[in-house]
Design a protein around this motif. Structure first.
Motif, PDB file in Angstrom:
ATOM      1  N   GLU A 272      48.914  35.625  26.496  1.00 13.64           N
ATOM      2  CA  GLU A 272      49.424  34.258  26.328  1.00 13.64           C
ATOM      3  C   GLU A 272      49.112  33.429  27.567  1.00 13.64           C
ATOM      4  O   GLU A 272      48.713  32.260  27.469  1.00 13.64           O
ATOM      5  N   LEU A 273      49.296  34.033  28.741  1.00 16.89           N
ATOM      6  CA  LEU A 273      48.936  33.339  29.976  1.00 16.89           C
ATOM      7  C   LEU A 273      47.432  33.088  30.034  1.00 16.89           C
ATOM      8  O   LEU A 273      46.992  31.970  30.355  1.00 16.89           O
ATOM      9  N   ILE A 274      46.665  34.121  29.725  1.00 16.49           N
ATOM     10  CA  ILE A 274      45.208  34.007  29.807  1.00 16.49           C
ATOM     11  C   ILE A 274      44.698  32.887  28.896  1.00 16.49           C
ATOM     12  O   ILE A 274      43.862  32.059  29.300  1.00 16.49           O
ATOM     13  N   GLU A 275      45.195  32.837  27.667  1.00 16.00           N
ATOM     14  CA  GLU A 275      44.753  31.798  26.728  1.00 16.00           C
ATOM     15  C   GLU A 275      45.115  30.413  27.231  1.00 16.00           C
ATOM     16  O   GLU A 275      44.331  29.460  27.091  1.00 16.00           O
ATOM     17  N   ALA A 276      46.288  30.275  27.815  1.00 16.54           N
ATOM     18  CA  ALA A 276      46.698  28.970  28.349  1.00 16.54           C
ATOM     19  C   ALA A 276      45.810  28.553  29.521  1.00 16.54           C
ATOM     20  O   ALA A 276      45.422  27.386  29.642  1.00 16.54           O
ATOM     21  N   LEU A 277      45.462  29.507  30.383  1.00 17.92           N
ATOM     22  CA  LEU A 277      44.635  29.187  31.548  1.00 17.92           C
ATOM     23  C   LEU A 277      43.211  28.828  31.146  1.00 17.92           C
ATOM     24  O   LEU A 277      42.559  28.000  31.792  1.00 17.92           O
ATOM     25  N   LYS A 278      42.723  29.460  30.104  1.00 14.51           N
ATOM     26  CA  LYS A 278      41.359  29.184  29.657  1.00 14.51           C
ATOM     27  C   LYS A 278      41.189  27.742  29.179  1.00 14.51           C
ATOM     28  O   LYS A 278      40.068  27.213  29.159  1.00 14.51           O
ATOM     29  N   LYS A 279      42.295  27.117  28.813  1.00 14.07           N
ATOM     30  CA  LYS A 279      42.233  25.732  28.331  1.00 14.07           C
ATOM     31  C   LYS A 279      42.187  24.723  29.478  1.00 14.07           C
ATOM     32  O   LYS A 279      41.960  23.528  29.242  1.00 14.07           O
ATOM     33  N   ASP A 280      42.395  25.184  30.716  1.00 15.61           N
ATOM     34  CA  ASP A 280      42.341  24.277  31.858  1.00 15.61           C
ATOM     35  C   ASP A 280      40.924  23.750  32.062  1.00 15.61           C
ATOM     36  O   ASP A 280      39.940  24.387  31.666  1.00 15.61           O
ATOM     37  N   ASP A 281      40.821  22.595  32.699  1.00 16.42           N
ATOM     38  CA  ASP A 281      39.508  22.021  32.984  1.00 16.42           C
ATOM     39  C   ASP A 281      38.686  22.917  33.902  1.00 16.42           C
ATOM     40  O   ASP A 281      37.467  23.006  33.773  1.00 16.42           O
ATOM     41  N   ASN A 282      39.364  23.555  34.844  1.00 13.10           N
ATOM     42  CA  ASN A 282      38.663  24.424  35.792  1.00 13.10           C
ATOM     43  C   ASN A 282      39.386  25.771  35.831  1.00 13.10           C
ATOM     44  O   ASN A 282      40.110  26.071  36.777  1.00 13.10           O
ATOM     45  N   PRO A 283      39.214  26.598  34.798  1.00 14.20           N
ATOM     46  CA  PRO A 283      39.983  27.841  34.703  1.00 14.20           C
ATOM     47  C   PRO A 283      39.574  28.845  35.788  1.00 14.20           C
ATOM     48  O   PRO A 283      38.426  28.835  36.248  1.00 14.20           O
ATOM     49  N   PRO A 284      40.489  29.696  36.180  1.00 14.40           N
ATOM     50  CA  PRO A 284      40.152  30.741  37.162  1.00 14.40           C
ATOM     51  C   PRO A 284      39.335  31.846  36.507  1.00 14.40           C
ATOM     52  O   PRO A 284      39.242  31.926  35.272  1.00 14.40           O
ATOM     53  N   SER A 285      38.690  32.667  37.334  1.00 16.41           N
ATOM     54  CA  SER A 285      38.099  33.900  36.803  1.00 16.41           C
ATOM     55  C   SER A 285      39.249  34.877  36.555  1.00 16.41           C
ATOM     56  O   SER A 285      40.228  34.905  37.304  1.00 16.41           O
ATOM     57  N   ILE A 286      39.137  35.639  35.488  1.00 17.22           N
ATOM     58  CA  ILE A 286      40.291  36.408  35.006  1.00 17.22           C
ATOM     59  C   ILE A 286      39.892  37.846  34.702  1.00 17.22           C
ATOM     60  O   ILE A 286      38.836  38.103  34.115  1.00 17.22           O
ATOM     61  N   ARG A 287      40.769  38.769  35.102  1.00 16.30           N
ATOM     62  CA  ARG A 287      40.635  40.166  34.679  1.00 16.30           C
ATOM     63  C   ARG A 287      42.002  40.685  34.257  1.00 16.30           C
ATOM     64  O   ARG A 287      43.010  40.410  34.926  1.00 16.30           O
ATOM     65  N   LEU A 288      41.994  41.422  33.183  1.00 13.85           N
ATOM     66  CA  LEU A 288      43.231  42.009  32.644  1.00 13.85           C
ATOM     67  C   LEU A 288      43.144  43.529  32.770  1.00 13.85           C
ATOM     68  O   LEU A 288      42.157  44.135  32.364  1.00 13.85           O
ATOM     69  N   TYR A 289      44.203  44.134  33.323  1.00 15.36           N
ATOM     70  CA  TYR A 289      44.238  45.589  33.481  1.00 15.36           C
ATOM     71  C   TYR A 289      45.503  46.151  32.849  1.00 15.36           C
ATOM     72  O   TYR A 289      46.617  45.773  33.234  1.00 15.36           O
ATOM     73  N   ASP A 290      45.316  47.018  31.860  1.00 17.15           N
ATOM     74  CA  ASP A 290      46.473  47.720  31.305  1.00 17.15           C
ATOM     75  C   ASP A 290      46.374  49.219  31.545  1.00 17.15           C
ATOM     76  O   ASP A 290      47.175  49.999  31.039  1.00 17.15           O
ATOM     77  N   ASN A 291      45.372  49.613  32.345  1.00 15.38           N
ATOM     78  CA  ASN A 291      45.217  51.001  32.762  1.00 15.38           C
ATOM     79  C   ASN A 291      46.049  51.237  34.020  1.00 15.38           C
ATOM     80  O   ASN A 291      45.933  50.512  35.007  1.00 15.38           O
ATOM     81  N   GLU A 292      46.892  52.266  33.990  1.00 11.38           N
ATOM     82  CA  GLU A 292      47.837  52.499  35.083  1.00 11.38           C
ATOM     83  C   GLU A 292      47.142  52.725  36.424  1.00 11.38           C
ATOM     84  O   GLU A 292      47.577  52.212  37.458  1.00 11.38           O
ATOM     85  N   LYS A 293      46.044  53.482  36.422  1.00 19.97           N
ATOM     86  CA  LYS A 293      45.343  53.761  37.672  1.00 19.97           C
ATOM     87  C   LYS A 293      44.760  52.496  38.289  1.00 19.97           C
ATOM     88  O   LYS A 293      44.821  52.292  39.501  1.00 19.97           O
ATOM     89  N   LYS A 294      44.203  51.640  37.448  1.00 18.92           N
ATOM     90  CA  LYS A 294      43.627  50.402  37.963  1.00 18.92           C
ATOM     91  C   LYS A 294      44.720  49.452  38.443  1.00 18.92           C
ATOM     92  O   LYS A 294      44.545  48.723  39.429  1.00 18.92           O
ATOM     93  N   GLN A 295      45.853  49.458  37.762  1.00 19.11           N
ATOM     94  CA  GLN A 295      46.977  48.648  38.227  1.00 19.11           C
ATOM     95  C   GLN A 295      47.450  49.131  39.600  1.00 19.11           C
ATOM     96  O   GLN A 295      47.721  48.325  40.504  1.00 19.11           O
ATOM     97  N   GLU A 296      47.541  50.450  39.760  1.00 17.00           N
ATOM     98  CA  GLU A 296      47.942  51.009  41.056  1.00 17.00           C
ATOM     99  C   GLU A 296      46.949  50.609  42.141  1.00 17.00           C
ATOM    100  O   GLU A 296      47.334  50.331  43.282  1.00 17.00           O
ATOM    101  N   ALA A 297      45.678  50.582  41.780  1.00 19.96           N
ATOM    102  CA  ALA A 297      44.643  50.206  42.741  1.00 19.96           C
ATOM    103  C   ALA A 297      44.828  48.756  43.198  1.00 19.96           C
ATOM    104  O   ALA A 297      44.700  48.446  44.393  1.00 19.96           O
ATOM    105  N   ILE A 298      45.128  47.861  42.241  1.00 23.58           N
ATOM    106  CA  ILE A 298      45.367  46.454  42.601  1.00 23.58           C
ATOM    107  C   ILE A 298      46.589  46.340  43.507  1.00 23.58           C
ATOM    108  O   ILE A 298      46.565  45.624  44.527  1.00 23.58           O
TER     109      ILE A 298
END
Length: 982
Positions: free
Chosen positions: A369-395
């Protein structure tokens, strides 16, 4: 306001009121405290500082076992009018945890859970309990404690109460209705006043307050005075206290207002031990999300990221953090989590938004829901989504490494705390960051910016010059300007770490004279003797008083064996590396620090040892320099595992410091018998290999083995490793005729332990390398890297042996011939100690670059490996993990197709000679092994391969379980043999 432009050279100053009969104080404390009472110079040195810029020598240390010990200790201190400081993890950044006082360290024993009520979402704990241990205790209840500082693995509840801590997920606590700060998550406290009155405090209704006051006594007197204080200042309290999530500075006087139910417990949170001793706390818990989804947003700069905080908050993340490009650049320079940084999206400023829910689909739905809202901005950020536990721990590893990443950065001005946690309203983060960064630029400071942006708290470490009068004046002037800036934003000079001594002088700018006077009155109501952690928060010692450094800091330089090239070739600078973050005080996870994990003693932590070595260098308290017995005692139980070199965020390397210290300590002295038994093992092994059968029989003959063990200070429970009937070198000479000379040449390092005791390891290594297509040679001359010598400070001999190696291998070194080592400790010598001894020797540098573990070499050469679908339990040798890391080995394991589990077991406990020695070392060795590794080995089924590359690790497993372990080379050879048969 107090003049803060004084006392540049008074880092050893003490309150003039401290006039205590130390001898009688110590004796009386010993008579009534069942825990530990330490008044020796070593103990004082250990507790002379925290994670701040300040240093004050305590009167003595009390480590209580139970509540009665604390009550008795405070009673004795009151009798002698001795100041008192209660301390938990000792990670305070503003000087709260050092003082000329009796320091009561509650972290070792006073850490029990007293009651847990999941229905009411309440838990009652003693104040020495570590936050992660609390959350582990309640993990099956679907509850969690909201505030979680980056130090959650080792910070105590008492310390969190003292500082009014918050943390990464305090946004979650706020959305859950509890509030962001520690004060918002405290239900009640049991407290002890300096004059000995114990009471439980919490919210008080009007009728209850009237009743308490009418009853009189000390409690009635305190409540009456607090009521009068709140009534006198209530209008100004409402006006002057910023209404933001992260207002931590000053005492919590708003909690005394009628609309807040006259909440004494919350009013005492954040008082930094300057009013009362907190004995236990009843805390509020919140529901724990069962699944999480992490959205990482990349912006063109940190200001744009800050500007987008309000929009992200609309979607109610459970955590919202920010960081700038400098933090990432610093991590790259320090080679900190390099494998994680590729997970960040494109940008020079980032927001990390975590969403929690009952299951992964719901968490992802919130994130999207956040990602879709941000994509509608004039200058959206670069986006990555992580639902893998190991990658979340890495972040989160990237974000939580902030303090470590910004300290001791190569090529950067050394940074320190001093202005590291100012806070504003979340909606103003972007504009505040821009103005704050401009102020930094105006003063010539260039810190990395990161923090809890979802609550407006900005973290940084700044390159303040605290050594020169000019630098100190500039630092003071900056803090005044920065306070005026944050005040204009309606913010707080501290949003998480508190005031202590670093910011207490600035409170009058933020709050005004009347509120600061009210702070003094508040303290005096609780502590009329002014003995509870005096000089902090109110009536402070001063911004530049009691500095660890200052204009008179100039300890003598000593010639050393190691050259310490990363520290300007100066051992003194090495001892300053420890910034006090306390990551070494974890009770589990990682390699550092195995002895602390067993003893829970400050002196057995990486931090404690580093601090004592620094105190030794300073020399005013810990005297006799290299001959000091307190330093020797602290280093005695260091396993030299080098876990700190790999795990410590600022690369404190106690194993190297220990070797250096012992080299000087034993100069002119006779070393213990074990030093000759184990330190000279290379020479003993050469002798023993002449008659291996006889030596093996003698070492196991009932009477003779006892005599041998006594002669070498070897624990009676240990078995000495058996000599092989034939050494690897002997086998090699007989079996080395069939190699093709036209193949690429590789040197197999025939290390002492595998050569004489486990030649099958080297045989397997040779076979693997040959089947991979290489001509395998060994040094013509028998050589040893000298690793065992370091444990006894025999550094002259060690350096000489490395010189021989460089000379003997010179032609191969200069021709670029790779060296493959199978014993991790030997590889670590070439990759670490070699260039520490010879930082300017080109051949040493070449050998360092040309030396590989077996896994590193096979990956570098892109060797095809057969599949081997077996189960394996992996233990990482501590030197391997600390110096070479384990990424290459894991890649090889994946290529093999092994179904493996890498144990987070830390050091096995054997650690070369350490685990063989009788007494405390043997006991620590067994306890370290039994903490994790050995139980997991025993539980493994028989089909599971036990793997570890370290000779010591395999010995520990074989001597303490009914299993034996294999080296990677042996497993690879099995796989190749299996592939050949198939």
């Amino acid at each position: 306001m107090q003049d803060i432009y004084t006392s540049h050279d008074t880092r050893f100053s003490t309150p003039s009121s401290v006039d205590v009969d130390i001898y009688r104080l110590e004796n009386d404390l010993r008579a009534v405290v069942s825990g530990e009472v330490n008044f020796d110079d070593g103990a004082k040195g250990l507790y002379a500082t925290d994670a701040s810029n300040y240093r004050q020598i305590p009167l003595g240390i009390v480590v209580p076992k139970h509540e009665e010990d604390i009550i008795n200790a405070v009673k004795i201190c009151h009798k002698y009018k001795a100041p008192v400081l209660t301390r938990g993890g000792g990670t305070s950044l503003a000087g709260q945890c050092c003082n000329v006082a009796v320091v009561i360290d509650v972290s070792k024993y006073f850490n029990k859970i007293l009651d847990f009520n999941p229905e009411k979402k309440l838990i009652k704990v003693q104040t020495g309990l570590v936050l992660d241990e609390l959350n582990r205790y309640i993990k099956d209840s679907d509850l969690i404690f909201g505030p979680d500082p980056a130090t959650h693995t080792h910070c105590t509840i008492g310390g969190m109460i003292g500082n009014n801590s918050c943390g990464v997920h305090s946004v979650m606590a706020e959305f859950a209705g509890n509030g962001a700060r520690m004060e918002d998550n405290v239900e009640s406290l049991t407290i002890l006043t300096y004059d000995g009155h114990k009471m439980e405090v919490g919210p008080v209704s009007g009728e209850e307050l009237k009743t308490i006051i009418q009853k009189g006594g000390r409690k009635g007197e305190i409540f009456r005075k607090l009521k009068a204080l709140s009534e006198e200042h209530e209008d100004e309290i409402r006006e002057r206290f910023p209404d933001i999530p992260r207002r931590v500075s000053g005492y919590n006087l708003p909690e005394l207002l009628p609309e807040n139910n006259f909440n004494i417990a919350r009013a005492l949170v954040g008082t930094e031990g300057s009013c009362v001793v907190v004995l236990d706390a009843t805390l509020k818990l919140i529901n724990k999300p069962k699944a999480a989804s992490l959205v990482v947003l990349g912006y063109k700069d940190i200001y744009e990221a800050g500007n987008n905080v309000p929009k992200v908050l609309e979607f109610e993340p459970v955590g919202l953090e920010g960081m700038d490009y400098r933090l990432v650049e610093f991590m790259k320079k320090k080679d900190l989590h390099p494998q994680h940084l590729s997970l960040l999206p494109e940008g020079d400023g980032w927001l990390i938004a975590e969403f929690g829910a009952e299951d992964q689909d719901k968490a992802n739905k919130k994130a999207n829901e956040l990602i879709e809202a941000l994509k509608k901005d004039d200058n959206p950020p670069s986006i990555r989504l992580y639902d893998n536990e190991k990658k979340q721990e890495a972040i989160w590893d990237i974000r939580e490494s902030g303090l470590g990443a910004t300290a001791w950065v190569p090529g950067e001005v050394e940074s320190v705390p001093g202005w590291e946690d100012s806070a504003v309203a979340p909606g103003r983060v972007g504009e505040y960051l821009r103005d704050l960064n401009q102020l930094f630029t105006d003063y010539g400071y260039h810190p990395a910016l990161y923090g809890h942006f979802g609550q407006g708290c900005i973290h940084c470490r700044v390159g303040f010059d605290l050594f020169t009068a000019e630098g100190l004046e500039k630092y003071q002037d900056f803090t005044i300007k920065a306070t005026e800036l944050v005040k204009r934003y309606g913010g707080s000079i501290s949003g998480e770490h508190g005031d202590g001594q670093a910011r207490a002088d600035l409170l009058e700018i933020m709050y005004g004279e009347n509120i600061v006077r009210a702070f003094r009155e508040f303290k005096a109501i609780w502590d009329p003797d002014w003995k509870m952690n005096p000089g902090k928060v109110v009536q402070p010692y001063g911004l530049t008083t009691n500095l660890r450094w200052g204009t008179n800091y100039n300890p003598d330089k000593t010639k050393t064996y190691f050259q310490f090239p990363d520290d300007e070739n100066d051992f003194r600078r090495s001892t300053l590396r420890c910034v006090g973050v306390g990551k070494c005080r974890r009770s589990e996870g990682g390699t550092m620090c195995p002895s602390f994990m067993v003893t829970h003693e400050e002196k057995h932590s990486t931090r404690g040892r580093a601090r004592l070595l620094h105190e030794m260098v300073v020399g005013d308290v810990v005297k006799n320099k290299w001959k000091n017995e307190s330093v020797k005692e602290a280093l005695d139980l260091c396993l030299s595992c080098k876990g700190c070199k790999g795990d410590c965020p600022v690369d404190v390397d106690v194993a190297t410091y220990k070797a250096e210290f012992l080299a000087h300590y034993y100069k002119g002295r006779i070393r213990p018998r074990a030093a000759f038994a184990f330190g000279l093992i290379y020479w003993w092994a050469r002798l023993g290999s002449l008659m291996p059968g006889v030596v093996n029989w003698l070492s196991r003959a009932p009477v003779i083995k006892t005599i041998i063990k006594k002669m070498g200070d070897i624990a009676s429970e240990r078995e000495l490793p058996k000599f092989a009937p034939n050494t690897f070198r002997q086998w090699y000479k007989r079996n080395n005729n069939g190699q093709a000379k036209n193949k690429s040449k590789v040197i197999l390092w025939a290390d002492t332990f595998n050569n004489f005791f486990k030649p099958e390891t080297l045989i397997a290594g040779k076979e693997v390398l040959e089947r991979a297509g290489y001509q395998v040679v060994i040094p013509e001359k028998i050589l040893c890297c000298g690793r065992p010598l370091y444990d006894w400070g025999m550094l002259k001999q060690a350096r000489r042996m490395l010189r021989v190696i460089i000379s003997s291998l010179q032609a191969d070194i200069r021709s670029g011939t790779p060296v493959v080592g199978l014993e991790p400790s030997c590889v670590a010598v070439f990759r670490d100690e070699l260039t520490n001894f010879f930082p300017h020797d080109k051949d040493a540098a070449r050998l360092k670059e040309q030396t590989f573990t077996l896994a590193e070499f096979l990956l570098k050469e892109d060797v095809d490996l057969p599949e081997y679908h077996k189960k394996a339990l992996i233990h990482r040798h501590c030197h391997h993990q600390a110096i070479m890391k384990f990424d290459s080995d894991e890649e090889v394991l994946k290529k093999l197709g092994l179904k493996y589990q890498i144990l987070d077991s830390g050091c096995c406990g054997m650690a070369g000679a350490f685990g063989y020695e009788e007494g405390a070392r043997y006991e620590i060795s067994i306890k370290a092994g039994e903490r994790y590794l050995l139980p997991h080995v025993r539980k493994a089924d028989r089909e599971t391969i036990i793997m570890t590359d370290g000779f010591s690790c395999r010995e520990q497993i074989e001597q303490c379980t009914d299993r034996s372990a294999k080296h990677l080379a042996e497993v690879l050879l099995e796989a190749m043999e299996r592939g050949k048969m198939e």
